[in-house]
Write a protein that holds these residues in place. Structure first.
Motif, PDB file in Angstrom:
ATOM      1  N   PRO B 148     -34.853 -31.933   0.622  1.00 26.71           N
ATOM      2  CA  PRO B 148     -34.794 -30.559   1.143  1.00 26.71           C
ATOM      3  C   PRO B 148     -34.999 -30.465   2.661  1.00 26.71           C
ATOM      4  O   PRO B 148     -34.408 -29.588   3.302  1.00 26.71           O
ATOM      5  N   MET B 249     -32.956 -24.216  -3.662  1.00 26.78           N
ATOM      6  CA  MET B 249     -33.162 -25.619  -3.977  1.00 26.78           C
ATOM      7  C   MET B 249     -34.524 -25.716  -4.619  1.00 26.78           C
ATOM      8  O   MET B 249     -35.368 -24.848  -4.416  1.00 26.78           O
ATOM      9  N   ASP B 250     -34.735 -26.796  -5.385  1.00 22.49           N
ATOM     10  CA  ASP B 250     -36.017 -26.945  -6.039  1.00 22.49           C
ATOM     11  C   ASP B 250     -37.039 -27.448  -5.019  1.00 22.49           C
ATOM     12  O   ASP B 250     -37.091 -28.627  -4.716  1.00 22.49           O
ATOM     13  N   VAL B 251     -37.840 -26.529  -4.468  1.00 24.76           N
ATOM     14  CA  VAL B 251     -38.840 -26.930  -3.467  1.00 24.76           C
ATOM     15  C   VAL B 251     -40.209 -26.382  -3.858  1.00 24.76           C
ATOM     16  O   VAL B 251     -40.314 -25.363  -4.535  1.00 24.76           O
ATOM     17  N   SER B 252     -41.260 -27.063  -3.417  1.00 21.82           N
ATOM     18  CA  SER B 252     -42.610 -26.649  -3.810  1.00 21.82           C
ATOM     19  C   SER B 252     -43.018 -25.355  -3.125  1.00 21.82           C
ATOM     20  O   SER B 252     -43.679 -24.513  -3.700  1.00 21.82           O
ATOM     21  N   ARG B 253     -42.644 -25.193  -1.880  1.00 25.03           N
ATOM     22  CA  ARG B 253     -42.875 -23.942  -1.138  1.00 25.03           C
ATOM     23  C   ARG B 253     -41.615 -23.652  -0.349  1.00 25.03           C
ATOM     24  O   ARG B 253     -40.869 -24.579  -0.030  1.00 25.03           O
TER      25      ARG B 253
END
Lengths: 422, 430
Positions: B148, B249-253
């Motif tokens: 990312p 997108m698959d992001v934590s934050r």
């Protein structure tokens, strides 16, 4: 030169005039227990960012700028069974600075301040300071999943040591563990670290040794101690069957990670054959994995193996298309078989040896590498002259490499699967 | 050989332009065991459109990077095999404007130099080899797409320079790579891989006279290519609007970026380096950990250690990208824009802060001087005059706050701004 600052606190100097900078590292070490991982990681953050005198991140940062951009860091490391808090600082030599500069004493005062006078209120770290860094640490731990390769490596490690949290857990702890730490408890823990750890100081560069030794003698907490002794080598429990883990994610690539037990350790008779085995298997850009999986079959861009001689483990990681997972898994096993059977050219073997020797000689151009080498030899109680090191590499033969390859036993497989575009 | 002396740092640089146009830079490092050589080609991902002998050529995105991969693949061997024999480490990378090939070794410098010069200057391309590379490059593209931070960075540049060669990733994308043909590869090679379009920088253990002799002998064995007339075409259309570009997108934050496209002219050569250092100093004054502004954002818990910025000044364009993971993306964007808008007014008051920053940067340069990788990596042989880190530190020493303020004002006055926001489906915005 070796000095003793106090009982249990050694200082080693690595004098050299080759560099324009000097570096000091201080390792506080003790036996690794997973209950301490989150605590020591958060402690490293708190020691790095503020002190009693520099009671904001801004003031620490400005002090470092004043000291000509000295690079200061506090971090956690694990050497086999040894848990380590490492404080390090790199700074330019006086002769390149304005006349009359005496940066070394200033650096030592700074280290003393940061280590011995943290930002506390009474018997705990300043609460606002503690909370913000605790929060940042939790966010960092949560963000690891964004880095697919690293995330997979940590999951593989967990599977490999399925019944052993001291070695299976991530060195920085988990979000849950970090959240559970309180400021007074952490401060108490720091008291133990400071008074009970074994402390090893290493100093590399062109420095006045008296200034350095006397500087450390001024640390009031650097007093006699009797650290417990333990073996650094990690010997894992036996497992009945291969541990497997899978996670499905939305993404553009799958990551396949495979771990093998390779019970050969730094200093063992088979150590050099094991190092060369890894280079031939997947550790170099001429290795069997690189040549056959990447170059000949275009199945991966990144595929590599690594060998950790402190824990007796070898692993393979590859970024691949999900549909090729089975095929790549087979191919990795085939390459290992090739290693056992000795199916590689003499030329490749000679080249790998040449490359290791070449890199070994190149290390002398990096002050950090010189210091690290000195430290690892110290804790492993095993050292070789450069000439002996090279002749041991030269002496490795095919039979020995095959013997190493035969000892590889598959232990864990982790698949981070992504079936297409996110 | 021309000798440039840096007595303050006990260093010397030797420069020689060879008869065939290749420029050689030699920087001996006393006491070092290792030698690092970088052969740079003044050709990167943005050079996919050009006029060749009066005719327009448009090539698929990713061609320069593709060519870099293909240079290693020879008739019946891989170049890594040759380096493996000597034990040298070797690598290559492609940027927007350059392709660099390098090795580092503690042994057999001459042999490695011949390998380097020969593999880059003697190509071997076939249809079959071109096709086989595509699978590997697809995996490389997918690896970067899976990251990312990388996506955030390149998407921001694409938003700053839409409908231009800068909006493509350096490696291109899977469809553009699929289009690359043997003819494309040959044409690109013959157009750009020419001695006059290359520079060779060597640092570390070396004897200047002897090293130059080796290089000259190697070059004398090769025929100079037929002259060509090349004009690079790069149009960078202005953007019609500024704003926030969102993607999922698959992001934590959430990940926030703020890109600043420079629209002011940047001087050439040494003055260009001065411009770069001034912009860096400007960002340090307002967005480094030494700044009040950073400190405030940090203690308001809008940013953390994931905050960073970088400034790129390349052939034909310059931009900055600021990025951070945050739970308050819109607040961060607002606050960053406020900070940036006050720079031209506030910067004049930061005399002591500037002195402190110079101190730090000065020390950072001394630190870089111990690494031949950094010395050679930092060097750009295509800006008209040799400027090493030893020159950069002198530029820094003589820089004043007024210099920084003038450059900062010019840059910010005309810069266009685009923000990027990458987040999960479920992440709410503040």
């Amino acid at each position: 030169m070796k000095y003793e600052i106090a009982k249990g606190i050694g200082l080693t100097t690595i004098p050299t005039t080759k560099f324009k900078n000097s570096k000091i590292i201080i390792n506080f070490t003790f036996r690794a227990h997973h209950e301490n991982y989150a605590k020591l990681a958060l402690l490293a953050e708190l020691l790095e960012n503020c002190s009693a005198k520099y009671d904001s991140e801004l003031l620490v940062s400005r002090q470092l700028s004043k000291m000509y951009g000295a690079s200061f860091g506090v971090t956690v490391l694990r050497y086999g069974n040894q848990h380590t808090l490492q404080v390090s600082i790199t700074f330019p030599n006086d002769k390149y600075l304005p006349p009359k500069s005496e940066l070394t004493s200033e650096i030592l005062d700074f280290l003393r301040e940061m280590i011995e006078d943290p930002f506390v209120d009474g018997d705990q770290f300043n609460l606002a300071y503690f909370r913000i860094h605790q929060n940042n640490m939790v966010n960092y731990l949560d963000s690891i999943q964004d880095n697919k390769g690293f995330f997979s490596t940590l999951q593989l490690q967990k599977l490999y040591y399925s019944n052993d949290q001291d070695h299976g857990s991530f060195l920085m702890g988990t979000p849950k563990e970090t959240k559970a730490i309180t400021s007074p408890k952490l401060y108490e823990f720091y008291g133990q670290v400071l008074s009970q750890s074994k402390i090893s100081i290493l100093v590399g560069g062109d420095l006045d040794e008296n200034v350095v030794v006397n500087g450390f003698k001024k640390f009031r907490s650097f007093v006699d101690r009797t650290p417990d002794t333990f073996d650094l080598k990690v010997v894992p429990d036996n497992v009945e069957k291969v541990q497997r883990g899978t996670k499905n994610i939305a993404g553009s690539q799958s990551v396949l990670s495979i771990a093998y037990r390779l019970p050969i350790y730094f200093g063992d008779a088979q150590y050099f054959p094991a190092v060369i085995f890894n280079q031939l298997f997947g550790g170099s850009s001429r290795s069997l994995l690189f040549t056959n999986v990447r170059e000949k079959n275009s199945m991966a861009y990144d595929i590599h193996s690594s060998y950790n001689s402190l824990v007796g483990m070898a692993s393979v990681q590859a970024g691949i298309d999900y549909k090729n997972e089975e095929r790549v898994t087979e191919m990795v096993a085939e390459q290992l078989k090739q290693m056992i059977d000795g199916h590689y050219s003499d030329e490749l073997l000679e080249g790998v040896k040449q490359a290791l020797i070449n890199q070994h000689r190149s290390e002398a151009d990096h002050l950090s590498a010189l210091i690290e080498k000195q430290y690892v030899q110290q804790i492993m109680g095993f050292s070789l002259s450069d000439a002996d090191w090279e002749s041991q590499v030269e002496a490795v033969n095919r039979e020995q490499i095959s013997e190493v390859a035969k000892q590889m036993s598959l232990r864990a497989v982790y698949q981070l699967n992504s079936r297409g575009q996110s | 050989m021309e000798l440039i002396d840096y007595p303050n740092y006990n260093e010397k640089l030797y420069v020689q332009k060879l008869a065939n146009g290749l420029t050689v830079y030699l920087q001996p490092k006393a006491g070092f065991n290792k030698t690092t050589a970088v052969l740079g080609v003044n050709y990167g991902s943005i050079d996919s459109e050009f006029m060749l002998n009066g005719e327009k050529v448009v090539q698929p995105a990713g061609i320069a990077h593709f060519l870099e991969h293909k240079m290693f693949d020879k008739k019946d061997y891989d170049v890594f095999e040759l380096f493996n024999k000597t034990g040298a480490r070797s690598n290559a990378f492609t940027s927007f404007t350059k392709t660099n090939y390098l090795f580092s070794t503690a042994e057999s410098v001459k042999e490695n130099l011949d390998i380097l010069l020969d593999f880059v200057q003697i190509p071997y391309f076939t249809q079959q080899k071109v096709e086989r590379e595509k699978g590997i490059i697809d995996q490389e593209i997918n690896m970067y797409k899976n990251d990312p931070d990388n996506q955030a960075y390149f998407e921001t540049i694409a938003n700053l320079y839409p409908h231009s060669v800068l909006s493509n990733d350096i490696a291109g994308d899977v469809p553009s790579v699929d289009k690359i043909t043997l003819e494309d590869v040959e044409l690109a090679y013959n157009t750009f891989y020419r001695p006059e379009n290359m520079s060779l920088f060597i640092a570390g253990k070396l004897d200047p006279d002897q090293t130059l002799e080796w290089i000259e002998a190697n070059q004398a064995r090769k025929q100079s290519p037929e002259p060509v007339t090349v004009k690079r075409l790069m149009t960078l259309p202005q953007t019609d609007s500024e704003g926030i570009h969102r993607s999922t997108m698959d992001v934590s934050r959430p990940k926030v970026t703020l890109g600043l496209r420079g629209n002011d002219p940047v001087p050439k050569g040494r003055e260009g380096l001065k411009y770069e250092i001034a912009i860096s100093a400007m960002f340090d004054l307002f967005l480094s950990e030494n700044s009040i502004e950073y400190d405030k954002l940090y203690h308001d818990e809008i940013i953390d250690d994931s905050f960073s910025w970088e400034f790129e000044n390349e052939r034909g364009f310059h931009f900055a990208v600021i990025s951070c993971d945050t739970t308050q993306p819109l607040e961060l964007i607002k606050r960053l824009k406020e900070i940036i808008s006050t720079i031209p007014d506030k910067i004049h008051n930061l005399t002591s802060e500037f002195q402190l920053q110079k101190n730090e940067l000065f020390g950072n340069y001394i630190e870089m001087m111990d690494s031949e990788e950094t010395i050679s990596g930092q060097f750009d042989g295509f800006i008209g005059e040799p400027v090493t880190i030893y020159d950069e530190v002198e530029i820094l020493k003589s820089m004043t706050l007024d210099d920084v303020a003038a450059v900062a004002t010019d840059f910010l006055k005309t810069a266009t701004v685009q923000e990027g926001l990458i987040q999960n489906h479920e992440q709410p915005t503040d």
